[in-house]
Motif scaffolding. Sequence first.
Motif, PDB file in Angstrom:
ATOM      1  N   TYR A 237       0.685  -1.151  -0.022  1.00  0.00           N
ATOM      2  CA  TYR A 237       0.090   0.126   0.109  1.00  0.00           C
ATOM      3  C   TYR A 237       0.773   1.137   0.108  1.00  0.00           C
ATOM      4  CZ  TYR A 237      -1.297   4.045   2.688  1.00  0.00           C
ATOM      5  OH  TYR A 237      -1.651   5.371   3.058  1.00  0.00           O
ATOM      6  N   SER A 445     -11.713  -2.921  10.862  1.00  0.00           N
ATOM      7  CA  SER A 445     -10.246  -3.337  10.675  1.00  0.00           C
ATOM      8  C   SER A 445      -9.683  -4.193  11.933  1.00  0.00           C
ATOM      9  CB  SER A 445      -9.431  -1.722  10.902  1.00  0.00           C
ATOM     10  OG  SER A 445      -9.775  -1.232  12.072  1.00  0.00           O
ATOM     11  N   SER A 460     -11.201   4.451   7.123  1.00  0.00           N
ATOM     12  CA  SER A 460     -10.625   4.314   5.701  1.00  0.00           C
ATOM     13  C   SER A 460     -10.652   2.860   5.540  1.00  0.00           C
ATOM     14  CB  SER A 460      -9.151   4.628   5.569  1.00  0.00           C
ATOM     15  OG  SER A 460      -9.114   5.974   5.977  1.00  0.00           O
ATOM     16  N   TRP A 461     -10.545   2.104   6.155  1.00  0.00           N
ATOM     17  CA  TRP A 461     -10.517   0.300   5.955  1.00  0.00           C
ATOM     18  C   TRP A 461     -12.151   0.257   5.677  1.00  0.00           C
ATOM     19  CZ3 TRP A 461      -7.140  -3.801   7.401  1.00  0.00           C
ATOM     20  CH2 TRP A 461      -7.720  -5.046   7.306  1.00  0.00           C
ATOM     21  N   CYS A 513      -6.782   0.796   1.325  1.00  0.00           N
ATOM     22  CA  CYS A 513      -7.632   0.974   2.759  1.00  0.00           C
ATOM     23  C   CYS A 513      -7.092  -0.090   3.610  1.00  0.00           C
ATOM     24  CB  CYS A 513      -8.962   1.378   2.467  1.00  0.00           C
ATOM     25  SG  CYS A 513      -9.495   2.531   1.325  1.00  0.00           S
ATOM     26  N   ARG A 521      -2.647   3.335   6.010  1.00  0.00           N
ATOM     27  CA  ARG A 521      -3.986   3.495   5.173  1.00  0.00           C
ATOM     28  C   ARG A 521      -3.847   5.188   4.752  1.00  0.00           C
ATOM     29  NH1 ARG A 521      -7.079   0.605   9.960  1.00  0.00           N
ATOM     30  NH2 ARG A 521      -5.717  -1.235  10.020  1.00  0.00           N
TER      31      ARG A 521
END
Length: 542
Positions: A237, A445, A460-461, A513, A521
């Motif tokens: 990521y 998450s 975000s996850w 994410c 993230r």
Amino acid sequence: MDSNNRNSPYSHNSRYSRNSHNSRNSPYSRYSCYNRVSAEVYYVRDGHVNNYAFNFIVPVPGNVRDINFTWQSLAGRALPYSINVVTSDHSVLPRPAMNISQIGEIPTTVQTFSISLKCSGARAAEVDVTISIEVILNRAQNNVTHLVFRRKKICFLDAVEENKVDDPLLLETVVPPPTGIITLIVGSLVALALAVIIMLATYCIRSSEKHQNHGQPMRTSSFQRLNTNPPCQTASYITPSGIPPTHDSLPRKSEQQPEELHRRISELTVERCRVRLSSLLQEGTFGRVYRGTYNENQDVIVKTVAQHASQMQVSLLLQEGMSLYGASHPGILSVLGVSIEDHTTPFVLYPAVHNTRNLKVFLLEPSCARTVTTIQTVMMSSQLSMALGHLHSHGVVHRDIGTRNCVIDDQLRVKLSDSSLSRDLFPADYNCLGDSENRPIKWMSLEALQHKQFSEASDSWAFGVLMWELCTYAKQPYAEVDPFEMEHYLKDGYRLAQPFNCPDELFTIMAYCWALLPGERPTFAQLQVGLSEFYAQITRYV
């Protein structure tokens, strides 16, 4: 035996190796003390085949010339195999050479064989490599296992490799023809992270930035088309390097105190007689959602509870309905008014325009959802990312992001809403883990699951899962995984697979994410830029 069987009497994993020369100028400089960089991808572990691993097209960068496969028969007897390697462009990547025969028997001891991917240097290109292995378990019964491994070899112009084998570690792996059955070792997709690392580093050789992130394995076979100028780093990521974060991770505002909740309700109190209910939109065990009007001319959505609802359910309706109080943004459905004249069945009002309805319900309707295009999916994701960015800029963490907590109108404009009544209206999205607390387990998450730590990063996850919902028309994420196993599932590196017909670029954005560590993230400002760039790309020729 079909390759989709969960149990297999063989194991198998793959490994990449590269030469150690020119390590000073290599994007792998942090590993320069080693002779090579290796990344192992496991496909079967403890006799269990994980078909998820076979969905990935693993990139093989230009400075990697060999793929090593380790295999061993666990059947206790010799079973024949045949192997075939095909490339999509022979002028760029001639037929790969192997140090084993195409037909033979798999060894009963752990051995490694190598497939050499030497580019011709004729031109720069990405070449698809398909490795097919067939294992005959029982010839009389035509019991055959087919395994297909996909790679994408990156070749550069004039990058002709030497014919000699100068890697001493590679020489050690040359083995005689095998004599047993394969045991594909499938398992820990954490290893895929290192495979993706190699690809990311290839695309950022020209970048001078140096960042270090550690993420989870994601399929990013067309990552370079994101045009986010990724820095050289060791992570699956990355965040767009040209966009500074709008803020550091802010702590969530404290839960509403009774005094604050009372103040909000008093400011938004409306007379119940001014609210008219016209039609029932959704109904749960104790919750109801109606379409109606306020002051006879304003369309509204009305959330309320049934007569038999407990005081706890009434309190949750009011508390969660007030959670986005005061949010002023085009992408947020903020509460319009509240009526507590009848304290047993309070009303919470929201503005409704253009036939506003629940996003998840909309996606589950085939007549409506199947007409949604990729462009529209990106537009909806972009609208919601801006709304969440607005919340985070004010220090508010949503904690329950999903299509069930969004609304959409006839123009496909979406708004983020609060989570009031969602546990009752969408019970399949919430689970208890023995603590009498209903939570959206499949959207959470790892740190939220383990320690109930909610932050902008956990939002975000969940947003990545929401994007996955948009692409799958609101399918249940991780439908085959028991809620009690989700923590271990995520810790082992497993993530949602790329939806059918989801472009690589869009899947890459949602995959950002799902980095394991919260700090890795992206912020919603960064997600917004990635979505905007992809939107500009796909609308350029439309």
